[in-house]
Scaffold this active site. Structure first.
Site, PDB file in Angstrom:
ATOM      1  N   LYS A 202       0.766  -1.401  -0.054  1.00 15.60           N
ATOM      2  CA  LYS A 202      -0.143   0.157   0.161  1.00 15.60           C
ATOM      3  C   LYS A 202       0.835   1.222  -0.166  1.00 15.60           C
ATOM      4  CE  LYS A 202      -3.035   3.079   2.648  1.00 15.60           C
ATOM      5  NZ  LYS A 202      -3.378   3.342   3.918  1.00 15.60           N
ATOM      6  N   SER A 204       1.167   5.019  -0.110  1.00 15.57           N
ATOM      7  CA  SER A 204       0.193   6.454   0.178  1.00 15.57           C
ATOM      8  C   SER A 204       1.141   7.774  -0.406  1.00 15.57           C
ATOM      9  CB  SER A 204      -0.115   6.560   1.686  1.00 15.57           C
ATOM     10  OG  SER A 204      -0.796   5.447   2.074  1.00 15.57           O
ATOM     11  N   GLY A 228      -2.818   4.401  -2.131  1.00 18.02           N
ATOM     12  CA  GLY A 228      -3.065   4.501  -0.692  1.00 18.02           C
ATOM     13  C   GLY A 228      -4.013   5.763  -0.421  1.00 18.02           C
TER      14      GLY A 228
END
Length: 333
Positions: A202, A204, A228
């Site tokens: 993930k 971000s 993300g």
């Protein structure tokens, strides 16, 4: 306040079709999964907020109420104990109880990702094992960052390798430089992508070039990249990302699932129009107003937001007015 008619009505046919499709059928955009994978991360995951009572105790009844509403939205799964769940503010027993509560309420065909990252490798392994025992399908492991000057690529590769070796469930790497001040280096990601128990990342950070390189450089691996944030979801999909873990999905889950659906069908103009309307609300509930803003917006759409745990402070009346104005200007209220 429930979703307005102008939001809900146009989405119903597409969302109904999406709900009926099995996860393996909702494909066609990203790099195909390899034969070794048992978990498909394609789709939208809301990183759940943690509901607190007025006395700042975890309110599990309110959590269950939100979960009941989320079952009507075709999420691929849920994330518990991420940044938006106020993970650093929860005691160890609260973290485990949150996972258990969500697992009981979540249909078995939906995945449960649980945050288990700690500052030390040993503590991360212990918490990851506990999360698996509590019912998590996947461990979401944030980068250790307190001694960030010592967190070289070699140190991080060693950390994640030991965690993945010991984990009874697959691991997803989690890079969130806005909170940690540390971007998991690309060379570390590429090395870790080869580990059989590391499922994906993930990311971000919002660097689309970096995300594109992750997808491109791991195309021979069983490795899935998750955006993300809702603000760059379409751009991430265009480069081959598998799905998204988006704070805004706590508020606008149906539209984000619709965006996922449009991208997979190659309906790029419709997807672009929808993405444009999501950018400003996303910024508002992330960088601009943070978790207090996210929780306030949830209340306008029929969910329980409630207070944050101190020292996170509630929004001022003028901030609430500005936040509502942003959602209204983009035709969500």
């Amino acid at each position: 306040m429930a979703l307005s008619n102008r939001l809900a009505l146009p989405l119903r046919p597409a969302l109904a079709a999406l709900c009926q499709a099995a996860p393996g059928q909702r494909r066609g955009l990203s790099t195909p999964l390899g034969p070794g994978h048992t978990l498909d991360l394609r789709g939208i995951f809301p990183p759940l907020t943690t509901p607190f009572s007025p006395t700042q105790e975890v309110d599990y009844a309110r959590l269950e109420g939100n979960l009941r509403r989320y079952t009507s939205i075709p999420f691929r799964g849920l994330v518990v104990l991420g940044s938006n769940g106020e993970y650093p503010y929860l005691a160890p027993h609260e973290r485990l109880q949150m996972v258990s509560c969500v697992r009981r309420a979540l249909p078995r065909d939906r995945l449960l990702l649980a945050g288990s990252g700690c500052e030390s490798t040993q503590a991360t392994i212990e918490l990851t094992v506990s999360m698996a025992e509590a019912g998590a399908d996947v461990a979401l492991v944030v980068t250790p960052c307190y001694y960030r000057g010592a967190m070289t690529s070699a140190a991080l590769v060693q950390h994640y390798t030991e965690v993945a070796d010991a984990s009874p469930i697959p691991v997803v790497l989690y890079s969130v430089p806005a909170n940690t001040g540390l971007d998991l280096p690309l060379e570390a990601v590429l090395a870790l992508a080869q580990h059989p128990n590391i499922l994906g990342i993930k990311d971000s950070g919002g660097d689309i070039t970096r995300m594109g390189l992750m997808v491109h450089k791991t195309r021979q691996e069983d490795f899935q990249v998750l955006a993300g944030s809702a603000g760059f979801l379409l751009a991430s999909y265009a480069l081959g990302a598998s799905g998204g873990v988006c704070a805004l999905a706590n508020v606008l889950g149906a539209p984000l699932c619709q965006l996922d659906h449009l991208c997979r069908e190659g309906r790029w103009q419709e997807a672009r129009d929808l993405q444009h309307r999501l950018i400003e609300p996303n910024v508002a509930v992330t960088r601009r107003f943070g978790i207090p803003g996210l929780k306030k917006a949830m209340e306008w759409f029929g969910y329980y937001g409630g207070p944050c745990r101190a020292p996170l402070a509630p929004l001022s009346p003028s901030q609430v007015e500005e936040l509502r104005g942003i959602f209204s200007a983009n035709s969500w209220l």
